[in-house]
Design a protein around this motif. Structure first.
Motif, PDB file in Angstrom:
ATOM      1  N   ARG A  19      30.347  30.088  -0.152  1.00  0.00           N
ATOM      2  CA  ARG A  19      28.999  30.545  -0.518  1.00  0.00           C
ATOM      3  C   ARG A  19      29.049  31.531  -1.678  1.00  0.00           C
ATOM      4  O   ARG A  19      28.175  31.525  -2.543  1.00  0.00           O
ATOM      5  N   THR A  20      30.065  32.384  -1.692  1.00  0.00           N
ATOM      6  CA  THR A  20      30.198  33.355  -2.787  1.00  0.00           C
ATOM      7  C   THR A  20      30.406  32.641  -4.113  1.00  0.00           C
ATOM      8  O   THR A  20      29.803  32.999  -5.130  1.00  0.00           O
ATOM      9  N   ILE A  21      31.264  31.618  -4.134  1.00  0.00           N
ATOM     10  CA  ILE A  21      31.500  30.851  -5.361  1.00  0.00           C
ATOM     11  C   ILE A  21      30.229  30.124  -5.782  1.00  0.00           C
ATOM     12  O   ILE A  21      29.868  30.099  -6.970  1.00  0.00           O
ATOM     13  N   LEU A  22      29.527  29.514  -4.813  1.00  0.00           N
ATOM     14  CA  LEU A  22      28.270  28.824  -5.120  1.00  0.00           C
ATOM     15  C   LEU A  22      27.233  29.802  -5.664  1.00  0.00           C
ATOM     16  O   LEU A  22      26.572  29.527  -6.677  1.00  0.00           O
ATOM     17  N   PHE A  23      27.104  30.936  -5.001  1.00  0.00           N
ATOM     18  CA  PHE A  23      26.154  31.972  -5.435  1.00  0.00           C
ATOM     19  C   PHE A  23      26.510  32.466  -6.827  1.00  0.00           C
ATOM     20  O   PHE A  23      25.639  32.616  -7.691  1.00  0.00           O
ATOM     21  N   LEU A  24      27.792  32.694  -7.060  1.00  0.00           N
ATOM     22  CA  LEU A  24      28.262  33.150  -8.370  1.00  0.00           C
ATOM     23  C   LEU A  24      27.946  32.132  -9.455  1.00  0.00           C
ATOM     24  O   LEU A  24      27.460  32.485 -10.535  1.00  0.00           O
ATOM     25  N   THR A  25      28.167  30.848  -9.172  1.00  0.00           N
ATOM     26  CA  THR A  25      27.925  29.793 -10.154  1.00  0.00           C
ATOM     27  C   THR A  25      26.442  29.681 -10.494  1.00  0.00           C
ATOM     28  O   THR A  25      26.061  29.612 -11.679  1.00  0.00           O
ATOM     29  N   ILE A  26      25.593  29.683  -9.469  1.00  0.00           N
ATOM     30  CA  ILE A  26      24.151  29.568  -9.700  1.00  0.00           C
ATOM     31  C   ILE A  26      23.628  30.753 -10.498  1.00  0.00           C
ATOM     32  O   ILE A  26      22.910  30.594 -11.490  1.00  0.00           O
ATOM     33  N   VAL A  27      23.993  31.956 -10.068  1.00  0.00           N
ATOM     34  CA  VAL A  27      23.457  33.166 -10.691  1.00  0.00           C
ATOM     35  C   VAL A  27      23.933  33.307 -12.134  1.00  0.00           C
ATOM     36  O   VAL A  27      23.131  33.578 -13.043  1.00  0.00           O
ATOM     37  N   LEU A  28      25.218  33.104 -12.382  1.00  0.00           N
ATOM     38  CA  LEU A  28      25.740  33.278 -13.739  1.00  0.00           C
ATOM     39  C   LEU A  28      25.133  32.273 -14.709  1.00  0.00           C
ATOM     40  O   LEU A  28      24.760  32.630 -15.838  1.00  0.00           O
ATOM     41  N   VAL A  67      14.202  32.648   6.345  1.00  0.00           N
ATOM     42  CA  VAL A  67      14.607  32.146   7.662  1.00  0.00           C
ATOM     43  C   VAL A  67      15.409  30.863   7.524  1.00  0.00           C
ATOM     44  O   VAL A  67      16.398  30.646   8.242  1.00  0.00           O
ATOM     45  N   ASP A  68      15.018  29.997   6.606  1.00  0.00           N
ATOM     46  CA  ASP A  68      15.772  28.785   6.323  1.00  0.00           C
ATOM     47  C   ASP A  68      17.020  29.142   5.503  1.00  0.00           C
ATOM     48  O   ASP A  68      16.950  29.880   4.529  1.00  0.00           O
ATOM     49  N   GLY A  69      18.173  28.598   5.915  1.00  0.00           N
ATOM     50  CA  GLY A  69      19.432  28.967   5.290  1.00  0.00           C
ATOM     51  C   GLY A  69      19.487  28.693   3.799  1.00  0.00           C
ATOM     52  O   GLY A  69      19.856  29.557   2.999  1.00  0.00           O
ATOM     53  N   ARG A  70      19.102  27.484   3.373  1.00  0.00           N
ATOM     54  CA  ARG A  70      19.157  27.127   1.953  1.00  0.00           C
ATOM     55  C   ARG A  70      18.144  27.915   1.141  1.00  0.00           C
ATOM     56  O   ARG A  70      18.437  28.390   0.033  1.00  0.00           O
ATOM     57  N   LEU A  71      16.941  28.053   1.679  1.00  0.00           N
ATOM     58  CA  LEU A  71      15.913  28.802   0.963  1.00  0.00           C
ATOM     59  C   LEU A  71      16.272  30.280   0.867  1.00  0.00           C
ATOM     60  O   LEU A  71      15.966  30.931  -0.136  1.00  0.00           O
ATOM     61  N   ALA A  72      16.930  30.814   1.893  1.00  0.00           N
ATOM     62  CA  ALA A  72      17.317  32.223   1.875  1.00  0.00           C
ATOM     63  C   ALA A  72      18.336  32.487   0.765  1.00  0.00           C
ATOM     64  O   ALA A  72      18.248  33.492   0.054  1.00  0.00           O
ATOM     65  N   LEU A  73      19.296  31.583   0.596  1.00  0.00           N
ATOM     66  CA  LEU A  73      20.277  31.750  -0.480  1.00  0.00           C
ATOM     67  C   LEU A  73      19.593  31.655  -1.845  1.00  0.00           C
ATOM     68  O   LEU A  73      19.944  32.390  -2.779  1.00  0.00           O
ATOM     69  N   PHE A  74      18.597  30.765  -1.948  1.00  0.00           N
ATOM     70  CA  PHE A  74      17.818  30.660  -3.192  1.00  0.00           C
ATOM     71  C   PHE A  74      17.060  31.954  -3.473  1.00  0.00           C
ATOM     72  O   PHE A  74      17.022  32.435  -4.616  1.00  0.00           O
ATOM     73  N   ALA A  75      16.452  32.540  -2.419  1.00  0.00           N
ATOM     74  CA  ALA A  75      15.707  33.788  -2.592  1.00  0.00           C
ATOM     75  C   ALA A  75      16.639  34.918  -3.035  1.00  0.00           C
ATOM     76  O   ALA A  75      16.273  35.733  -3.898  1.00  0.00           O
ATOM     77  N   LEU A  76      17.845  34.960  -2.483  1.00  0.00           N
ATOM     78  CA  LEU A  76      18.825  35.962  -2.901  1.00  0.00           C
ATOM     79  C   LEU A  76      19.199  35.779  -4.367  1.00  0.00           C
ATOM     80  O   LEU A  76      19.324  36.753  -5.118  1.00  0.00           O
ATOM     81  N   ALA A  77      19.374  34.518  -4.772  1.00  0.00           N
ATOM     82  CA  ALA A  77      19.724  34.234  -6.163  1.00  0.00           C
ATOM     83  C   ALA A  77      18.608  34.675  -7.102  1.00  0.00           C
ATOM     84  O   ALA A  77      18.864  35.237  -8.175  1.00  0.00           O
ATOM     85  N   VAL A  78      17.353  34.432  -6.716  1.00  0.00           N
ATOM     86  CA  VAL A  78      16.210  34.837  -7.546  1.00  0.00           C
ATOM     87  C   VAL A  78      16.204  36.357  -7.725  1.00  0.00           C
ATOM     88  O   VAL A  78      16.002  36.863  -8.841  1.00  0.00           O
ATOM     89  N   ALA A  79      16.433  37.093  -6.634  1.00  0.00           N
ATOM     90  CA  ALA A  79      16.454  38.548  -6.729  1.00  0.00           C
ATOM     91  C   ALA A  79      17.583  39.038  -7.642  1.00  0.00           C
ATOM     92  O   ALA A  79      17.382  39.936  -8.476  1.00  0.00           O
ATOM     93  N   GLU A  80      18.754  38.452  -7.494  1.00  0.00           N
ATOM     94  CA  GLU A  80      19.901  38.853  -8.324  1.00  0.00           C
ATOM     95  C   GLU A  80      19.656  38.504  -9.792  1.00  0.00           C
ATOM     96  O   GLU A  80      19.977  39.291 -10.691  1.00  0.00           O
ATOM     97  N   ILE A  81      19.096  37.331 -10.045  1.00  0.00           N
ATOM     98  CA  ILE A  81      18.814  36.906 -11.428  1.00  0.00           C
ATOM     99  C   ILE A  81      17.783  37.818 -12.071  1.00  0.00           C
ATOM    100  O   ILE A  81      17.935  38.231 -13.225  1.00  0.00           O
ATOM    101  N   TRP A  82      16.721  38.161 -11.344  1.00  0.00           N
ATOM    102  CA  TRP A  82      15.698  39.051 -11.893  1.00  0.00           C
ATOM    103  C   TRP A  82      16.293  40.414 -12.221  1.00  0.00           C
ATOM    104  O   TRP A  82      15.971  41.016 -13.252  1.00  0.00           O
ATOM    105  N   ASN A  83      17.194  40.897 -11.387  1.00  0.00           N
ATOM    106  CA  ASN A  83      17.754  42.230 -11.552  1.00  0.00           C
ATOM    107  C   ASN A  83      18.680  42.345 -12.765  1.00  0.00           C
ATOM    108  O   ASN A  83      18.762  43.394 -13.391  1.00  0.00           O
ATOM    109  N   SER A  84      19.370  41.239 -13.125  1.00  0.00           N
ATOM    110  CA  SER A  84      20.463  41.383 -14.090  1.00  0.00           C
ATOM    111  C   SER A  84      20.444  40.416 -15.270  1.00  0.00           C
ATOM    112  O   SER A  84      21.394  40.418 -16.057  1.00  0.00           O
ATOM    113  N   THR A  85      19.411  39.593 -15.411  1.00  0.00           N
ATOM    114  CA  THR A  85      19.342  38.713 -16.580  1.00  0.00           C
ATOM    115  C   THR A  85      19.338  39.516 -17.874  1.00  0.00           C
ATOM    116  O   THR A  85      19.859  39.074 -18.913  1.00  0.00           O
TER     117      THR A  85
END
Length: 292
Positions: free
Chosen positions: A68-77, A149-167
């Motif tokens: 998940r960390t690698i996936l999250f890293l790939t999406i966000v970067l 609450v949904d696993g896939r959507l929750a990871l997407f929401a985390l990615a959106v927050a991280e992207i907004w914070n550091s783009t």
């Protein structure tokens, strides 16, 4: 005596660094080879060798968190690179008020990740979140979307927050690259009949690649250590489906009390971060050779 003065003046700073950084690192490295538990302080003396590391390599929870960390890293970067490049290209075209726009662009990165986590946690809330409000009243959706609450959507929401914070990190670095780029190559490309896309693809983008890899290096280390936003928004849930390496490490060390195992996990994460850094620096060196 005069030659030793600089070293004597540096001695207090070196002692502070040793106390604050070096000693905790040595202690955590040693404890990763022990069965140290927070609830049993005497367990720090129980040396077990590489047992913690072997256990992690056999632990599927760790591998799921790693994936998940690698996936999250790939999406966000990749998202931050695309958005940051687009913002930099747009800002470069602005002739009036560019300084003000650059200042506004940097606002998101000034917010604490904890504050960003709380902000997006309320925005993605099932019942009172503004995201569901817009979807229901603006797009006619009948049911609220369970973002956290949904696993896939929750990871997407985390990615959106991280992207907004550091783009803005990507945008500012790439804008610096665009502003330092000489105009002669672009003008020569136009004279040769290149289209705008061809000039960007073969002239501008290669020149920007060193700045891209610098931004990638900085952000990969930050995203790889993602903890605050994940802790606040989902706490690794639902059912551990947004658990990343550093949240799993915190849970193992401070909730389960298995500090030796958590420190072993931390050193595996450090090795992975070093591998990413070496890879990005190799790409940076190749990009600089290509440009210069």
């Amino acid at each position: 005596m005069r030659r030793s003065w600089p070293y004597l003046l540096l001695l207090p700073a070196l002692l502070i660094v040793a106390l604050v950084v070096l000693l905790p690192l040595v202690f955590s490295l040693y404890s990763s080879f022990t069965a140290y538990r927070l609830t049993r302080p005497d367990s720090i003396t129980r040396f077990i060798g590489f047992a913690n590391y072997v256990r992690l390599f056999q632990d599927m929870d760790f591998w799921w968190a790693f994936g998940r960390t690698i996936l999250f890293l790939t999406i966000v970067l990749n998202a931050e690179l695309s958005l940051g490049l687009g913002l930099a290209l747009l800002l470069e075209q602005v002739t009036r008020g560019q300084r003000l726009l650059r200042t506004i662009l940097m606002f998101p990165m000034m917010f604490s990740p904890i504050l960003v986590g709380f902000q997006f946690k309320f925005m993605f809330n099932d019942n009172i979140g503004i995201v569901n409000y817009i979807l229901q009243h603006g797009f006619g959706m009948q049911e609220s979307v369970p973002w956290l609450v949904d696993g896939r959507l929750a990871l997407f929401a985390l990615a959106v927050a991280e992207i907004w914070n550091s783009t803005s990190v990507f945008a500012i670095l790439l804008l610096a690259g665009l502003m330092s780029m000489p105009s002669d190559p672009i003008e020569a490309a136009k004279v040769d009949g290149c289209s705008a896309w061809q000039a960007f693809r073969h002239v501008t983008l290669p020149y920007l690649m060193p700045f891209v890899w610098i931004a990638m290096t900085i952000r990969s280390l930050e995203v790889g250590r993602a903890f605050d936003i994940v802790k606040i928004m989902t706490n690794g849930g639902p059912g551990g489906r947004t658990e990343l390496i550093w949240t799993l490490m915190a849970r193992t060390g401070y909730v389960d009390g298995r500090m030796g195992l958590a420190n072993a996990m931390g050193y595996i994460s450090i090795i992975l971060s070093m591998a990413f850094t070496v890879h990005f620096f190799a790409k940076l060196s190749a990009a600089r050779r290509h440009v210069y």
